[in-house]
Design a protein around this motif. Structure first.
Motif, short mmCIF file in Angstrom:
data_model
loop_
_atom_site.label_atom_id
_atom_site.label_comp_id
_atom_site.label_asym_id
_atom_site.label_seq_id
_atom_site.Cartn_x
_atom_site.Cartn_y
_atom_site.Cartn_z
N TYR A 103 0.84 -1.19 0.00
CA TYR A 103 0.00 0.00 0.00
C TYR A 103 0.88 1.24 0.00
CZ TYR A 103 -4.54 -2.19 0.68
OH TYR A 103 -5.69 -2.89 0.50
N ILE A 104 0.60 2.12 -0.95
CA ILE A 104 1.22 3.43 -0.98
C ILE A 104 0.07 4.43 -0.90
CG2 ILE A 104 2.67 5.05 -2.23
CD1 ILE A 104 3.99 2.66 -3.60
N GLY A 105 -0.04 5.03 0.28
CA GLY A 105 -1.24 5.82 0.53
C GLY A 105 -2.42 4.88 0.62
N ALA A 106 -3.46 5.16 -0.12
CA ALA A 106 -4.66 4.33 -0.08
C ALA A 106 -4.70 3.31 -1.22
CB ALA A 106 -5.91 5.21 -0.16
N ARG A 107 -3.69 3.31 -2.07
CA ARG A 107 -3.69 2.43 -3.23
C ARG A 107 -2.79 1.24 -3.01
NH1 ARG A 107 -2.97 4.95 -9.07
NH2 ARG A 107 -3.23 2.74 -9.47
N LEU A 108 -3.23 0.10 -3.52
CA LEU A 108 -2.44 -1.12 -3.45
C LEU A 108 -1.69 -1.32 -4.76
CD1 LEU A 108 -1.82 -3.66 -1.76
CD2 LEU A 108 -3.72 -4.79 -2.94
N TYR A 109 -0.39 -1.50 -4.65
CA TYR A 109 0.46 -1.69 -5.81
C TYR A 109 1.07 -3.09 -5.79
CZ TYR A 109 0.27 3.36 -6.53
OH TYR A 109 -0.14 4.65 -6.76
N ASP A 110 1.26 -3.63 -6.98
CA ASP A 110 1.96 -4.90 -7.13
C ASP A 110 3.37 -4.63 -7.62
OD1 ASP A 110 -1.02 -6.44 -8.10
OD2 ASP A 110 0.30 -7.23 -6.55
#
Length: 122
Positions: A103-110
């Protein structure tokens, strides 16, 4: 940012074993979900095994009882996830990828590694 580097692939005979490693660096901790995926030629990438964000290990039905996932994460030690693969079958042949969900901020990254080739053949 997170960097993932896989190693340990190679050629092995059916019934043999290999241990894959995924060295992680950057903003990643043991509270992040991490997974092993694989992709065989002409097939979609599939989840092989992984840790949830709570640290629970999960396995695809096709590898249960043969593969084991583990990881060593600490403040002052190398952060590494492993995939011990036993009783390998020709159908396990694929490129294996390490994945982390961050999670970077409120977003989930792969985040993905570059992959390591596993070939099971006599």
């Amino acid at each position: 940012q997170v960097q993932l580097v896989e190693s340990g692939g190679g050629l092995v005979q059916p019934g043999g074993s290999l241990r894959l490693s995924c060295a992680a660096s950057g903003s990643i901790s043991s509270s992040n979900a991490m997974n092993w995926y694989r992709q065989a030629p002409g097939k979609q990438r599939e989840l092989v095994a992984g840790f949830t964000s709570g640290g629970v290990a999960n396995y695809a039905d096709s590898v249960k009882g043969r593969f084991a996932i583990s990881r060593v994460f600490g403040d002052n030690v190398k952060k590494t996830m492993y995939l011990q693969m036993n009783s390998l079958k020709p159908e396990d042949t694929a490129v294996y990828y390490c994945n982390a969900e961050i999670y970077i901020g409120a977003r989930l990254y792969d985040f993905w590694g570059q992959g390591t080739q596993v070939t099971v053949s006599s």
